[in-house]
Scaffold this motif. Structure first.
Motif, mmCIF file in Angstrom:
data_model
loop_
_atom_site.group_PDB
_atom_site.id
_atom_site.type_symbol
_atom_site.label_atom_id
_atom_site.label_comp_id
_atom_site.label_asym_id
_atom_site.label_seq_id
_atom_site.Cartn_x
_atom_site.Cartn_y
_atom_site.Cartn_z
ATOM 1 N N GLU A 1 0.826 -1.206 0.000
ATOM 2 C CA GLU A 1 0.000 0.000 0.000
ATOM 3 C C GLU A 1 0.861 1.257 0.000
ATOM 4 O O GLU A 1 0.541 2.233 -0.691
ATOM 5 C CB GLU A 1 -0.939 -0.011 1.204
ATOM 6 C CG GLU A 1 -2.070 -1.004 1.091
ATOM 7 C CD GLU A 1 -2.936 -1.087 2.347
ATOM 8 O OE1 GLU A 1 -2.614 -0.414 3.350
ATOM 9 O OE2 GLU A 1 -3.917 -1.838 2.311
ATOM 10 N N GLU A 2 1.943 1.231 0.760
ATOM 11 C CA GLU A 2 2.847 2.392 0.782
ATOM 12 C C GLU A 2 3.495 2.591 -0.579
ATOM 13 O O GLU A 2 3.644 3.722 -1.048
ATOM 14 C CB GLU A 2 3.905 2.229 1.862
ATOM 15 C CG GLU A 2 3.366 2.410 3.267
ATOM 16 C CD GLU A 2 4.399 2.121 4.345
ATOM 17 O OE1 GLU A 2 5.469 1.560 4.038
ATOM 18 O OE2 GLU A 2 4.121 2.456 5.512
ATOM 19 N N GLU B 1 0.885 4.061 -2.855
ATOM 20 C CA GLU B 1 0.686 5.471 -2.512
ATOM 21 C C GLU B 1 1.855 6.318 -3.027
ATOM 22 O O GLU B 1 1.659 7.419 -3.550
ATOM 23 C CB GLU B 1 0.533 5.626 -0.989
ATOM 24 C CG GLU B 1 0.297 7.045 -0.533
ATOM 25 C CD GLU B 1 -1.017 7.648 -0.983
ATOM 26 O OE1 GLU B 1 -1.115 8.884 -0.997
ATOM 27 O OE2 GLU B 1 -1.944 6.897 -1.345
ATOM 28 N N HIS B 2 3.059 5.793 -2.883
ATOM 29 C CA HIS B 2 4.248 6.510 -3.373
ATOM 30 C C HIS B 2 4.164 6.690 -4.894
ATOM 31 O O HIS B 2 4.450 7.780 -5.413
ATOM 32 C CB HIS B 2 5.511 5.749 -2.981
ATOM 33 C CG HIS B 2 6.760 6.389 -3.467
ATOM 34 N ND1 HIS B 2 7.265 7.547 -2.921
ATOM 35 C CD2 HIS B 2 7.600 6.061 -4.485
ATOM 36 C CE1 HIS B 2 8.361 7.891 -3.569
ATOM 37 N NE2 HIS B 2 8.585 7.010 -4.521
ATOM 38 N N HIS C 1 1.450 6.722 -6.685
ATOM 39 C CA HIS C 1 0.361 7.671 -6.933
ATOM 40 C C HIS C 1 0.846 9.105 -6.718
ATOM 41 O O HIS C 1 0.566 9.995 -7.529
ATOM 42 C CB HIS C 1 -0.822 7.348 -6.019
ATOM 43 C CG HIS C 1 -1.946 8.308 -6.126
ATOM 44 N ND1 HIS C 1 -2.791 8.352 -7.222
ATOM 45 C CD2 HIS C 1 -2.382 9.291 -5.290
ATOM 46 C CE1 HIS C 1 -3.677 9.303 -7.048
ATOM 47 N NE2 HIS C 1 -3.466 9.889 -5.889
ATOM 48 N N LEU C 2 1.569 9.330 -5.623
ATOM 49 C CA LEU C 2 2.086 10.675 -5.342
ATOM 50 C C LEU C 2 3.095 11.106 -6.393
ATOM 51 O O LEU C 2 3.137 12.283 -6.774
ATOM 52 C CB LEU C 2 2.707 10.716 -3.943
ATOM 53 C CG LEU C 2 1.726 10.599 -2.779
ATOM 54 C CD1 LEU C 2 2.487 10.510 -1.449
ATOM 55 C CD2 LEU C 2 0.750 11.757 -2.757
ATOM 56 N N GLU D 1 1.142 12.185 -9.392
ATOM 57 C CA GLU D 1 0.551 13.508 -9.132
ATOM 58 C C GLU D 1 1.616 14.598 -9.207
ATOM 59 O O GLU D 1 1.367 15.678 -9.751
ATOM 60 C CB GLU D 1 -0.109 13.530 -7.754
ATOM 61 C CG GLU D 1 -1.458 12.855 -7.697
ATOM 62 C CD GLU D 1 -2.103 12.972 -6.328
ATOM 63 O OE1 GLU D 1 -1.464 13.481 -5.374
ATOM 64 O OE2 GLU D 1 -3.264 12.545 -6.205
#
Length: 141
Positions: free
Chosen positions: A58-59, A62-63, A65-66, A69
């Motif tokens: 998950e991390e 998320e990384h 995804h960031l 972005e």
């Protein structure tokens, strides 16, 4: 009495066998309890490993995804800067064009004023004439 002794002896043997049987069952129960605790501990460890692996995944997601972005934001900022620079260049061009046109118009208006003044005062006030000529020179500069 011999019969009682024999019955007593048999009863003691039966009690001893029963106690031994109870001891064996107790030991078997203790062994089973230890095995159960070990299995529960191993299951908890495995569950913790799975949970930790899930957290790491998950991390990482998320990384990623960031990061996407961040790249998108940087792209948008570059695009916005490019648009602002193009708008500034267009404004600068318009300003330069309008400044030249305004200076030309002002110069022509001053020239017309100077000609009008010289016609109306052929031998008149030379100070006013000099001021108009100086103003025209400043505008051209």
């Amino acid at each position: 009495k011999a019969e009682d002794q024999r019955t007593l002896s048999l009863a003691k043997g039966s009690i001893a066998a029963f106690n031994a049987s109870i001891a064996n069952v107790s030991q078997d129960l203790l062994d089973a309890e230890r095995q159960l605790l070990a299995a529960e501990s191993a299951a908890r460890l495995k569950q913790d490993e799975v949970l930790n692996a899930t957290i790491v995944q998950e991390e990482a997601a998320e990384h990623r995804h960031l990061e996407v972005e961040k790249q998108e934001t940087a792209k948008q900022l570059r695009h916005a800067r490019r648009e602002r620079l193009q708008a500034l260049a267009a404004l600068e061009g318009q300003l330069m064009h309008s400044s030249r046109a305004e200076m030309h118009d002002l110069s022509q208006a001053l020239s017309a004023d100077i000609q009008q003044e010289s016609k109306s005062r052929s031998n008149g006030d030379s100070v006013r004439m000099e001021a108009l000529v100086a103003t025209k020179a400043q505008v051209k500069a």
